[in-house]
Design a protein around this motif. Structure first.
Motif, PDB file in Angstrom:
ATOM      1  N   PHE A 163      29.867  25.725  37.200  1.00 32.19           N
ATOM      2  CA  PHE A 163      30.557  26.892  37.749  1.00 32.19           C
ATOM      3  C   PHE A 163      32.065  26.680  37.585  1.00 32.19           C
ATOM      4  O   PHE A 163      32.598  25.646  37.999  1.00 32.19           O
ATOM      5  N   VAL A 164      32.740  27.651  36.992  1.00 35.79           N
ATOM      6  CA  VAL A 164      34.193  27.588  36.805  1.00 35.79           C
ATOM      7  C   VAL A 164      34.829  28.542  37.812  1.00 35.79           C
ATOM      8  O   VAL A 164      34.551  29.745  37.802  1.00 35.79           O
ATOM      9  N   ILE A 165      35.679  27.987  38.696  1.00 34.15           N
ATOM     10  CA  ILE A 165      36.222  28.769  39.808  1.00 34.15           C
ATOM     11  C   ILE A 165      37.748  28.787  39.719  1.00 34.15           C
ATOM     12  O   ILE A 165      38.399  27.743  39.851  1.00 34.15           O
ATOM     13  N   HIS A 166      38.305  29.959  39.493  1.00 31.45           N
ATOM     14  CA  HIS A 166      39.758  30.088  39.385  1.00 31.45           C
ATOM     15  C   HIS A 166      40.412  30.073  40.763  1.00 31.45           C
ATOM     16  O   HIS A 166      39.726  30.042  41.797  1.00 31.45           O
ATOM     17  N   GLY A 167      41.723  30.113  40.792  1.00 27.00           N
ATOM     18  CA  GLY A 167      42.461  30.082  42.046  1.00 27.00           C
ATOM     19  C   GLY A 167      43.172  31.385  42.344  1.00 27.00           C
ATOM     20  O   GLY A 167      42.730  32.460  41.923  1.00 27.00           O
ATOM     21  N   TYR A 168      44.275  31.279  43.047  1.00 27.25           N
ATOM     22  CA  TYR A 168      45.093  32.434  43.447  1.00 27.25           C
ATOM     23  C   TYR A 168      45.609  33.156  42.211  1.00 27.25           C
ATOM     24  O   TYR A 168      46.086  32.527  41.265  1.00 27.25           O
ATOM     25  N   ARG A 169      45.531  34.492  42.207  1.00 27.97           N
ATOM     26  CA  ARG A 169      45.968  35.295  41.062  1.00 27.97           C
ATOM     27  C   ARG A 169      47.014  36.308  41.530  1.00 27.97           C
ATOM     28  O   ARG A 169      46.694  37.472  41.798  1.00 27.97           O
ATOM     29  N   PRO A 170      48.279  35.931  41.661  1.00 25.34           N
ATOM     30  CA  PRO A 170      49.301  36.835  42.228  1.00 25.34           C
ATOM     31  C   PRO A 170      49.594  38.055  41.380  1.00 25.34           C
ATOM     32  O   PRO A 170      50.131  39.050  41.885  1.00 25.34           O
ATOM     33  N   THR A 171      49.251  38.043  40.078  1.00 27.94           N
ATOM     34  CA  THR A 171      49.495  39.220  39.237  1.00 27.94           C
ATOM     35  C   THR A 171      48.216  40.007  38.970  1.00 27.94           C
ATOM     36  O   THR A 171      48.273  41.133  38.472  1.00 27.94           O
ATOM     37  N   GLY A 172      47.051  39.417  39.244  1.00 27.56           N
ATOM     38  CA  GLY A 172      45.781  40.108  39.011  1.00 27.56           C
ATOM     39  C   GLY A 172      45.245  39.964  37.604  1.00 27.56           C
ATOM     40  O   GLY A 172      44.120  40.393  37.320  1.00 27.56           O
ATOM     41  N   ALA A 173      46.022  39.377  36.694  1.00 29.13           N
ATOM     42  CA  ALA A 173      45.564  39.232  35.308  1.00 29.13           C
ATOM     43  C   ALA A 173      44.520  38.120  35.204  1.00 29.13           C
ATOM     44  O   ALA A 173      44.553  37.160  35.968  1.00 29.13           O
ATOM     45  N   PRO A 174      43.587  38.229  34.261  1.00 28.95           N
ATOM     46  CA  PRO A 174      42.593  37.162  34.064  1.00 28.95           C
ATOM     47  C   PRO A 174      43.278  35.866  33.641  1.00 28.95           C
ATOM     48  O   PRO A 174      44.299  35.904  32.939  1.00 28.95           O
ATOM     49  N   PRO A 175      42.761  34.702  34.035  1.00 32.54           N
ATOM     50  CA  PRO A 175      43.332  33.428  33.581  1.00 32.54           C
ATOM     51  C   PRO A 175      43.253  33.312  32.059  1.00 32.54           C
ATOM     52  O   PRO A 175      42.227  33.640  31.461  1.00 32.54           O
ATOM     53  N   ILE A 176      44.330  32.848  31.438  1.00 30.02           N
ATOM     54  CA  ILE A 176      44.371  32.782  29.978  1.00 30.02           C
ATOM     55  C   ILE A 176      43.456  31.698  29.417  1.00 30.02           C
ATOM     56  O   ILE A 176      43.150  31.686  28.226  1.00 30.02           O
TER      57      ILE A 176
END
Length: 431
Positions: free
Chosen positions: A77-90
């Motif tokens: 499972f790959v879990i991203h963090g806080y996204r202050p701009t809302g864009a998908p992680p690159i």
């Protein structure tokens, strides 16, 4: 109303695969959503070797509805963090492809962008508990249908590392492995082990630190903690605020890029067990006797050579240095010298390796070094380039005298030994 319509279209749009099938993509939001605020909504996007470029959204309650998912395969499972701009992680597509190269597995991207995308960071923090409950329920369903918890690997980035820890705690630490990539620091600095990622959350927990003096969390929080360049400021990252956004995120994001590089096997980042980074730079921790017959721990996917030893040791800190760009790896030499000068001298050391017209230099200048008569000194020299055929090695000791006499340091002998290639040793001189 026009803005809302456009945002909804972006949120639920689907891409088509080469075969004409629709793909489920990571939720794409923008600053409008962040300003207004988003409520938590968790999506699970499945990737396998059969659909690496076309995600399939999983039903949280019925695994049988997705034939690509296999209970007999390990699941990451790959879990991203806080996204202050809302864009998908690159980096999402990169990590999916690289994980698929390690072994045949289910790769599930945990998309909680609706929840993580809020200008108010504290709101995103509160959603981590709820998202963890959601993911816990899904993994329990997997177990009920025959999957082994020991084959589950959670990879959490920043705030996602703590989310992974909460899932592991909910499952009584029976998850096989949790990898925390620079766990978030704000709101977790004074947290108890129950309130953040810690070693009891899984059978094995490995953590990489790159920004402990800002967005990352200080301390040790896994069975093994890797500290890149001491775990704080990273080479190649901006040093002033005038660089804009990169000044704030570069050190923190470096954890992801180092892990991607390690997965790609283009860089071998070896960690040396030590009590502190300063002791590591002082060449006090260049042995890995604890891990024999295996070598020192290496950052990456395969931890089998050291896992059992690390579980027995409890918590181990390992340190390494990197360059500022790909492939990040430094070539490290152990330098052993015996000085012959009659009077005590202090200085910093500059060592150059020469191969034809190519030259690379190591500066051992983190502190003033002491040189006295008939004294053996061990140094750690770290070079940005690995020159294959060394023709000459030059060494300079700067005592800092600008106006006064130029002192000489006399040497009885000096030996250069690459840490990872001990057979390539150079004994330069002996009186």
């Amino acid at each position: 109303m026009m803005i809302l319509a456009v945002c909804l279209k972006l949120l639920f749009c689907q891409q088509e695969s080469e075969t004409g099938e629709s793909c489920d993509n990571f939720t794409d939001l923008d600053l409008t959503h962040c300003f207004v605020g988003t409520s938590l909504y968790v999506r699970l996007l499945l990737y396998t070797r059969s659909n690496l470029d076309c995600g399939r959204e999983l039903n949280h309650h019925h695994l049988s509805s997705q034939p690509l998912f296999s209970l007999s395969r390990p699941t990451a499972f790959v879990i991203h963090g806080y996204r202050p701009t809302g864009a998908p992680p690159i980096w999402i597509n990169h990590i999916v492809h690289l994980l698929a190269e390690q072994e045949d597995m289910n790769i599930i991207v945990v998309d909680w962008n609706k929840g993580a995308a809020n200008l108010n960071y504290f709101t995103a923090v509160t959603y981590t508990r709820e998202a963890a409950l959601n993911l816990t329920g899904f993994i329990m369903m997997m177990e009920a249908e025959g999957a082994s918890l020991s084959s589950v690997h959670l990879i959490g980035v920043s705030l996602g590392a703590h989310l992974a820890g909460f899932v592991g705690a909910n499952l009584k630490g029976k998850i096989g492995r949790i990898t925390g990539l620079d766990p978030a620091g704000p709101m977790f600095t004074r947290a108890t082990p129950e309130e953040r990622l810690d070693p009891s959350d899984a059978m094995f927990v490995d953590v990489l630190h790159t920004d402990m003096n800002s967005f990352g969390l200080r301390g040790a929080h896994g069975h093994i903690d890797f500290y890149a360049n001491g775990g704080a400021d990273q080479p190649g990252c901006p040093k002033t605020i005038f660089s804009g956004k990169s000044y704030f995120v570069c050190d923190h994001q470096r954890s992801v890029f180092l892990f991607l590089c390690a997965l790609n096997r283009t860089c071998t980042l070896t960690g040396y067990p030590c009590s502190s980074y300063s002791d590591f730079l002082d060449a006090r921790c260049l042995q890995c006797e604890t891990f024999k017959p295996a070598s020192c721990p290496v950052l990456g996917y395969d931890v089998s050579p050291w896992r059992e030893t690390l579980q027995q040791l409890g918590q181990t800190k390992v340190f390494f240095s990197t360059t500022g760009a790909l492939p990040y790896k430094k070539l490290m030499y152990r330098v052993d010298m015996v000085t012959w000068n009659q009077y005590l001298r202090w200085g910093v050391v500059y060592i150059r390796l020469h191969s034809g017209r190519n030259v690379t230099e190591a500066r051992i200048d983190h502190k003033l070094l002491r040189f006295e008569q008939y004294t053996s000194t061990r140094l750690l020299a770290q070079f940005d380039e690995d020159l294959q055929h060394i023709q000459k090695i030059s060494l300079r000791i700067n005592t800092g005298n600008v106006i006064g006499p130029r002192y000489k340091i006399r040497l009885l002998r000096i030996r250069f030994t690459p840490l990872e290639l001990p057979e390539r040793s150079y004994k330069l001189c002996e009186y």
